[in-house]
Design a protein around this motif. Structure first.
Motif, PDB file in Angstrom:
ATOM      1  N   UNK A 149       0.842  -1.202   0.000  1.00 20.12           N
ATOM      2  CA  UNK A 149       0.000   0.000   0.000  1.00 20.12           C
ATOM      3  C   UNK A 149       0.875   1.249   0.000  1.00 20.12           C
ATOM      4  N   UNK A 150       1.868   1.271   0.866  1.00 16.12           N
ATOM      5  CA  UNK A 150       2.745   2.438   0.972  1.00 16.12           C
ATOM      6  C   UNK A 150       3.511   2.673  -0.324  1.00 16.12           C
ATOM      7  N   UNK A 151       3.937   1.595  -0.972  1.00 15.58           N
ATOM      8  CA  UNK A 151       4.686   1.731  -2.220  1.00 15.58           C
ATOM      9  C   UNK A 151       3.822   2.356  -3.306  1.00 15.58           C
ATOM     10  N   UNK A 152       2.577   1.899  -3.431  1.00 16.28           N
ATOM     11  CA  UNK A 152       1.679   2.444  -4.452  1.00 16.28           C
ATOM     12  C   UNK A 152       1.325   3.898  -4.153  1.00 16.28           C
ATOM     13  N   UNK A 153       1.066   4.194  -2.886  1.00 15.29           N
ATOM     14  CA  UNK A 153       0.725   5.563  -2.516  1.00 15.29           C
ATOM     15  C   UNK A 153       1.888   6.521  -2.746  1.00 15.29           C
ATOM     16  N   UNK A 154       3.103   6.003  -2.606  1.00 11.10           N
ATOM     17  CA  UNK A 154       4.281   6.831  -2.832  1.00 11.10           C
ATOM     18  C   UNK A 154       4.372   7.353  -4.243  1.00 11.10           C
ATOM     19  N   UNK A 155       3.722   6.683  -5.185  1.00  6.85           N
ATOM     20  CA  UNK A 155       3.714   7.123  -6.583  1.00  6.85           C
ATOM     21  C   UNK A 155       2.388   7.781  -6.965  1.00  6.85           C
ATOM     22  N   UNK A 156       1.568   8.097  -5.966  1.00  6.05           N
ATOM     23  CA  UNK A 156       0.367   8.879  -6.226  1.00  6.05           C
ATOM     24  C   UNK A 156      -0.913   8.094  -6.417  1.00  6.05           C
ATOM     25  N   UNK A 157      -0.868   6.767  -6.367  1.00  8.52           N
ATOM     26  CA  UNK A 157      -2.090   5.976  -6.521  1.00  8.52           C
ATOM     27  C   UNK A 157      -2.857   5.941  -5.201  1.00  8.52           C
ATOM     28  N   UNK A 158      -4.167   5.858  -5.314  1.00 11.39           N
ATOM     29  CA  UNK A 158      -5.016   5.704  -4.136  1.00 11.39           C
ATOM     30  C   UNK A 158      -5.359   4.224  -3.981  1.00 11.39           C
TER      31      UNK A 158
END
Length: 310
Positions: free
Chosen positions: A168-177
């Motif tokens: 989750x943190x990895x995806x959010x780091x690139x702007x995805x929700x």
């Protein structure tokens, strides 16, 4: 001696800065316009181990896969339909289905799921205790890669393991929700608190949502098993019934309803799909639960008739 006017130099610098700002603003406007034209995209990530255990316990009273059937095709279509409603202005990239298998060799059921449209099956290993290994890392790898390349704007994650927090943190780091979808627990929770804290939104599906897709297996004698196999309708028979139901559906609802249904092909809204299943079982006098090939034939017959009338 240099007789240049200092004020002229200042004016020249101001012009240069102004031109640079204009170019930067023009570039920013083009980028924003391109972003506005780019449709949002979502994907669904399913930890099958969590889904089987939680849905089995909720709808069949057991987490043991060997004791119940899961209509994976019907459930996947229902999830896609639900995502279409939640992410109304977004298009589906695909469904990622993560499961475990001995030596990462597809089972018959996993192969059937892999053949579904818009579904990608990714396999981790299955150890001697039937525990999945490597699934969480696969989810993280896909989530991070898709978010990094701007392939998705939203991710619906069906899982409950705390190890998914890093994904989750990895995806959010690139702007995805990242939106966590869970399954109602008969008691307590079946998702880690740390995971609930990290996601952008949470949603829980109840028994009514899963009931049509989970059926407890019955222990059959040799005689009843033979009779059931003999009674099993052919794919052509089921396809014909699907066409019959489609004709009845179209007659009752009219062409306006058909126009609204066609953009979702090959998927049916959950309510329509459930009505189709119930009516087909009534006409055939045969249960199609857990019969993915016959369920597919039923939908094919339904769609073929509707498309022929358009």
């Amino acid at each position: 001696m240099n007789d240049a006017d200092p004020s002229a130099v200042d004016d020249s610098s101001a012009v240069d800065i102004s031109a640079q700002l204009e170019r930067a603003n023009s570039l920013l406007e083009r980028v924003l316009a391109e972003v506005a034209r780019t449709p949002s995209t979502h994907a669904i990530f399913v930890d099958a181990g969590y889904l089987y255990a939680a849905a089995g316990r909720l709808a069949a009273g057991t987490e043991d896969r060997r004791t119940f059937d899961l209509d994976a095709e019907g459930l996947i279509e229902a999830l896609i339909d639900k995502a279409r409603t939640i992410f109304a202005d977004s298009r589906l990239l695909r469904v990622y289905w993560y499961d475990g298998a001995r030596r990462r060799i597809h089972t018959t059921e996993q192969q059937s799921i892999a053949e579904l449209p818009d579904v990608k099956v990714r396999l981790g290993n299955l150890n001697a205790n039937n525990q999945q290994k490597g699934v969480d890392s696969l989810i993280r790898s896909d989530l991070e890669s898709l978010a990094r390349h701007r392939a998705i704007s939203d991710a619906a994650l069906i899982g409950g393991d705390e190890d998914l927090v890093s994904a989750v943190e990895a995806a959010q780091g690139y702007g995805a929700r990242v939106h966590l979808w869970g399954i109602e627990a008969p008691d307590g929770r079946n998702q880690a608190e740390a995971l609930l804290w990290e996601v952008d939104s949470q949603r829980t599906f109840d028994l009514d949502f899963f009931k049509p897709y989970v059926a407890r297996r019955t222990v059959a004698t040799f005689e009843t098993a033979t009779a059931t196999a003999a009674h099993r309708p052919s794919r052509d028979d089921v396809r014909f019934v699907g066409a019959q139901i489609a004709a009845k559906w179209l007659g009752a609802r009219g062409r306006e309803a058909l126009v609204g249904l066609l953009p979702g092909h090959p998927y049916l809204p959950g309510s329509v799909d459930q009505d189709l299943l119930v009516e087909a079982e009534r006409l055939l006098q045969y249960s199609l639960r857990g019969q993915s090939d016959l369920r597919r034939a039923l939908r094919d017959g339904f769609w073929e008739h509707l498309q022929a009338q358009y």
